[in-house]
Scaffold this active site. Structure first.
Site, PDB file in Angstrom:
ATOM      1  N   GLY A 108       0.833  -1.305  -0.158  1.00  0.00           N
ATOM      2  CA  GLY A 108      -0.111  -0.028   0.047  1.00  0.00           C
ATOM      3  C   GLY A 108       0.947   1.254   0.187  1.00  0.00           C
ATOM      4  O   GLY A 108       2.103   0.999   0.048  1.00  0.00           O
ATOM      5  N   GLY A 110       2.655   3.629   1.515  1.00  0.00           N
ATOM      6  CA  GLY A 110       3.110   3.929   2.726  1.00  0.00           C
ATOM      7  C   GLY A 110       3.832   5.516   2.900  1.00  0.00           C
ATOM      8  O   GLY A 110       4.276   5.733   3.944  1.00  0.00           O
ATOM      9  N   ASP A 143       9.121   6.059   7.365  1.00  0.00           N
ATOM     10  CA  ASP A 143       9.087   7.311   7.878  1.00  0.00           C
ATOM     11  C   ASP A 143       7.991   8.039   7.069  1.00  0.00           C
ATOM     12  O   ASP A 143       7.679   9.102   7.240  1.00  0.00           O
ATOM     13  CB  ASP A 143      10.142   8.106   7.840  1.00  0.00           C
ATOM     14  CG  ASP A 143      10.913   8.309   6.796  1.00  0.00           C
ATOM     15  OD1 ASP A 143      10.479   7.828   5.673  1.00  0.00           O
ATOM     16  OD2 ASP A 143      12.095   8.994   6.874  1.00  0.00           O
ATOM     17  N   GLY A 144       7.653   7.458   5.907  1.00  0.00           N
ATOM     18  CA  GLY A 144       6.436   8.088   4.878  1.00  0.00           C
ATOM     19  C   GLY A 144       7.291   9.320   4.030  1.00  0.00           C
ATOM     20  O   GLY A 144       6.581   9.865   3.338  1.00  0.00           O
ATOM     21  N   ARG A 194       3.344  13.383  -8.660  1.00  0.00           N
ATOM     22  CA  ARG A 194       3.287  12.280  -9.923  1.00  0.00           C
ATOM     23  C   ARG A 194       2.017  12.421 -10.393  1.00  0.00           C
ATOM     24  O   ARG A 194       1.221  12.287  -9.984  1.00  0.00           O
ATOM     25  CB  ARG A 194       3.925  11.238  -9.125  1.00  0.00           C
ATOM     26  CG  ARG A 194       3.936  10.047 -10.332  1.00  0.00           C
ATOM     27  CD  ARG A 194       4.777   8.812  -9.866  1.00  0.00           C
ATOM     28  NE  ARG A 194       4.085   7.919  -8.843  1.00  0.00           N
ATOM     29  CZ  ARG A 194       4.588   6.937  -8.324  1.00  0.00           C
ATOM     30  NH1 ARG A 194       6.010   6.794  -8.372  1.00  0.00           N
ATOM     31  NH2 ARG A 194       4.047   6.274  -7.632  1.00  0.00           N
ATOM     32  N   ARG A 201      -2.008  -1.360 -10.006  1.00  0.00           N
ATOM     33  CA  ARG A 201      -0.961  -2.251 -10.270  1.00  0.00           C
ATOM     34  C   ARG A 201      -1.143  -3.580 -10.195  1.00  0.00           C
ATOM     35  O   ARG A 201      -2.436  -4.057  -9.739  1.00  0.00           O
ATOM     36  CB  ARG A 201       0.211  -1.997  -9.014  1.00  0.00           C
ATOM     37  CG  ARG A 201       0.458  -0.617  -8.674  1.00  0.00           C
ATOM     38  CD  ARG A 201       0.685  -0.181  -7.287  1.00  0.00           C
ATOM     39  NE  ARG A 201       0.538   1.227  -6.773  1.00  0.00           N
ATOM     40  CZ  ARG A 201       1.715   1.821  -6.622  1.00  0.00           C
ATOM     41  NH1 ARG A 201       2.721   1.116  -6.848  1.00  0.00           N
ATOM     42  NH2 ARG A 201       1.545   3.075  -6.611  1.00  0.00           N
ATOM     43  N   ASP A 270       4.087  -4.880  -7.563  1.00  0.00           N
ATOM     44  CA  ASP A 270       3.615  -3.436  -7.210  1.00  0.00           C
ATOM     45  C   ASP A 270       4.045  -2.501  -7.947  1.00  0.00           C
ATOM     46  O   ASP A 270       3.634  -1.322  -7.686  1.00  0.00           O
ATOM     47  CB  ASP A 270       3.850  -3.315  -5.433  1.00  0.00           C
ATOM     48  CG  ASP A 270       5.231  -3.307  -4.885  1.00  0.00           C
ATOM     49  OD1 ASP A 270       5.886  -4.501  -5.199  1.00  0.00           O
ATOM     50  OD2 ASP A 270       6.007  -2.433  -4.672  1.00  0.00           O
ATOM     51  N   ASP A 280       7.799   4.140 -10.696  1.00  0.00           N
ATOM     52  CA  ASP A 280       8.764   4.096  -9.760  1.00  0.00           C
ATOM     53  C   ASP A 280      10.279   3.858  -9.978  1.00  0.00           C
ATOM     54  O   ASP A 280      10.816   2.921 -10.115  1.00  0.00           O
ATOM     55  CB  ASP A 280       8.379   2.716  -8.588  1.00  0.00           C
ATOM     56  CG  ASP A 280       7.543   3.288  -7.596  1.00  0.00           C
ATOM     57  OD1 ASP A 280       7.426   4.443  -7.607  1.00  0.00           O
ATOM     58  OD2 ASP A 280       7.113   2.532  -6.706  1.00  0.00           O
TER      59      ASP A 280
END
Ligand code: AMP
Ligand code: MG
Length: 514
Positions: A108, A110, A143-144, A194, A201, A270, A280
């Site tokens: 997910g 994160g 930590d995101g 983005r 996905r 993913d 990515d």
């Protein structure tokens, strides 16, 4: 887990809520509308000192946004997550995924949030999403956050891919946050905005299949079809047709990667889209001297995602998508139906190598300057690549110098080889094949498909280090300008076209998840 955010989870994400932004996007958020249960509503973290590091003016214009306004302080606040435009409905999307072959039932978003979707000037639905906008219920130990260097890498590689004509997600903006992000050391923090055809996905399907949530899985397939393959909507066997469509898009995409020497580096399920866009840009890199075993990623010890393995991995990932779609094709307790469905998806997966080979050869023909299809073309291309591999010749420059050879001067091409004479028999075959086809415009055509500039690893690192360590964005802007005209052999782009010193490439490593 349940996908309803608890107050405790909400509290861990941030202290203040983002304020409304005066900037206007015209959102139309179909994902939130159509797929309840596939996301968690969440807010971006607010940050101390927003500053715009990059704005993609051409893309802003494509989206119908006013680039001049976005370039100001209100844009910085928005792209850092401190303000939210009206109509944004930020969510963290749920997905699962096979990472290096092992299944994680829950990954997910994160450190990402989908703000919503806009219809661009051409009427295409585009996701607008943050990356690095703080912790979410999917953050696990993370930590995101994101650092300036890796987010600007997304800018460079995404824009390069776009200019090369390869489907890709693109960076709309990068904002510095004024925070430090702790990795191997402390780095300046950033948020990437983005733009994607969607963020669906293979792993999105796996998430609901793994939970046996057939209702959401069914809704997801219908949603994906409506968004990416509307012609399939309502047809019998729609999930099978969806699989076939994704397989075709991935075959085309990976063939395009291979034809420019791109190594994604982390082709987990993913990170494979339903749309067929590249997504990515983490430990990715472009090959220099041609060698199919090339792998740069520091975490890819087994070479699972090596250059030459990418088509096999694409097929492997599609098999995982097929498994996730099976419950929509046959009910578990109807054994004959299950058998039939398995046979149908197996056929699609088994067809993939041929689809890929076809797409690869089509690209290779163009790169060889051939307009017709002849039986020996695949062998001609393979023998060419074998020559490059035998002498470790720079992949990009070798293709580029074919244009000079087509124009009558094979010396620049020979000069790339330690033993130029070894090339002669192949050159004679190629020349004969070209002569049989005729066409005086070949050199120009070759220069329009074989790039002169790719994002070479040493130049990318140089630009990212200047931005991240010295707050100097000028090298990034110069590199970006060259990458946006990859086929122009201008003197100003010479330094970006030259290969790195071999010792540098030999030790080059890329890092993931930073
Ligand atoms: P990636 O390798 O970037 O495709 O990410 C794989 C998974 O790790 C996704 O679920 C990401 O959201 C998550 N992830 C990566 N970096 C972070 C981070 N700094 N904080 C939280 N989650 C992360
Ligand atoms: Mg990812």
């Amino acid at each position: 887990m349940t996908l309803t955010p608890t107050p405790a989870r909400r509290a861990l994400s941030h202290c203040r809520m983002p304020a409304p932004s005066p900037l206007r996007f015209t959102f139309d958020n179909s994902y939130v509308r159509d797929l309840p249960g596939a996301f968690v509503r969440w807010q971006p973290a607010t940050v101390p000192a927003p500053r715009l590091l990059f704005l993609n003016e051409a893309l802003a214009d494509e989206l119908g946004l006013d680039a001049a306004t976005l370039a100001g302080p209100e844009g910085a606040a928005l792209f850092a997550g401190n303000t939210l435009p009206e109509g944004a409905e930020p969510i963290a999307q749920a997905y699962a995924g096979h990472q290096f072959g092992g299944f994680s039932p829950q990954l997910g978003d994160g450190r990402a949030l989908l703000l919503g979707e806009v219809l661009d000037r051409a009427g295409r639905r585009r996701d607008i999403a943050f990356k690095g906008s703080g912790r979410t219920p999917f953050s696990r130990g993370g930590d995101g956050k994101a650092a300036v260097g890796p987010m600007l890498r997304e800018v460079l590689i995404g824009e390069a891919m776009h200019a090369l004509g390869i489907p890709t997600t693109r960076a709309l903006a990068v904002a510095g946050t004024g925070e430090a992000v702790q990795r191997e050391a402390a780095f300046p923090g950033a948020v990437l905005t983005r733009v994607a055809a969607s963020h669906l996905r293979v792993g999105t399907f796996q998430y609901f299949a793994a939970r046996g949530d057939l209702a959401t899985l069914r809704a997801l397939a219908a949603y994906a079809i409506a968004r990416h393959d509307p012609a399939l909507a309502g047809t019998p066997d729609a999930p099978l047709a969806l699989l076939r469509a994704v397989a075709q898009r991935q075959a085309t995409l990976v063939a395009q990667w291979m034809n420019v020497g791109f190594i994604h580096g982390v082709m987990n399920t993913d990170n494979m889209t339903i749309s067929g866009e590249t997504i990515d840009y983490g430990p990715c890199a472009f090959m220099e001297g041609y060698d199919p075993a090339t792998v740069f990623s520091s975490i890819d010890h087994g070479g699972r995602y090596a250059y030459g393995n990418q088509p096999h991995i694409a097929r492997w990932n599609l098999a995982r998508l097929a498994e996730a779609l099976l419950p929509l094709m046959a009910s578990e307790d109807d054994e004959p139906a299950v058998q039939r469905a398995v046979a149908q998806v197996t056929e699609v997966i088994d067809e993939f190598p041929a689809l890929y080979a076809q797409a690869l050869l089509q690209g290779q023909r163009a790169k060889l300057g051939l307009r017709t299809a002849q039986d020996g073309d695949a062998t001609l291309a393979e023998d060419w690549l074998a020559l490059l591999q035998a002498q470790g010749v720079d992949f990009t420059l070798a293709w580029r110098r074919l244009a000079d050879a087509a124009a009558g001067d094979a010396n620049p091409l020979r000069a790339l080889f330690a033993e130029g004479a070894a090339l002669n028999p192949w050159l004679a075959r190629w020349a004969a094949r070209c002569a049989a086809e005729g066409d005086p415009g070949r050199a120009a055509r070759l220069r329009a498909v074989n790039p002169w500039v790719i994002p070479r690893n040493h130049r990318v690192e140089e630009a990212l280090a200047a931005a991240s360590e010295h707050d100097d964005l000028a090298p990034l802007q110069r590199l970006l300008a060259a990458l946006r005209s990859p086929f122009d052999e201008s003197p100003s782009s010479l330094r970006f076209a030259e290969p790195a010193p071999p010792q540098l490439t030999a030790g080059y490593q890329t890092f993931c998840g930073t």
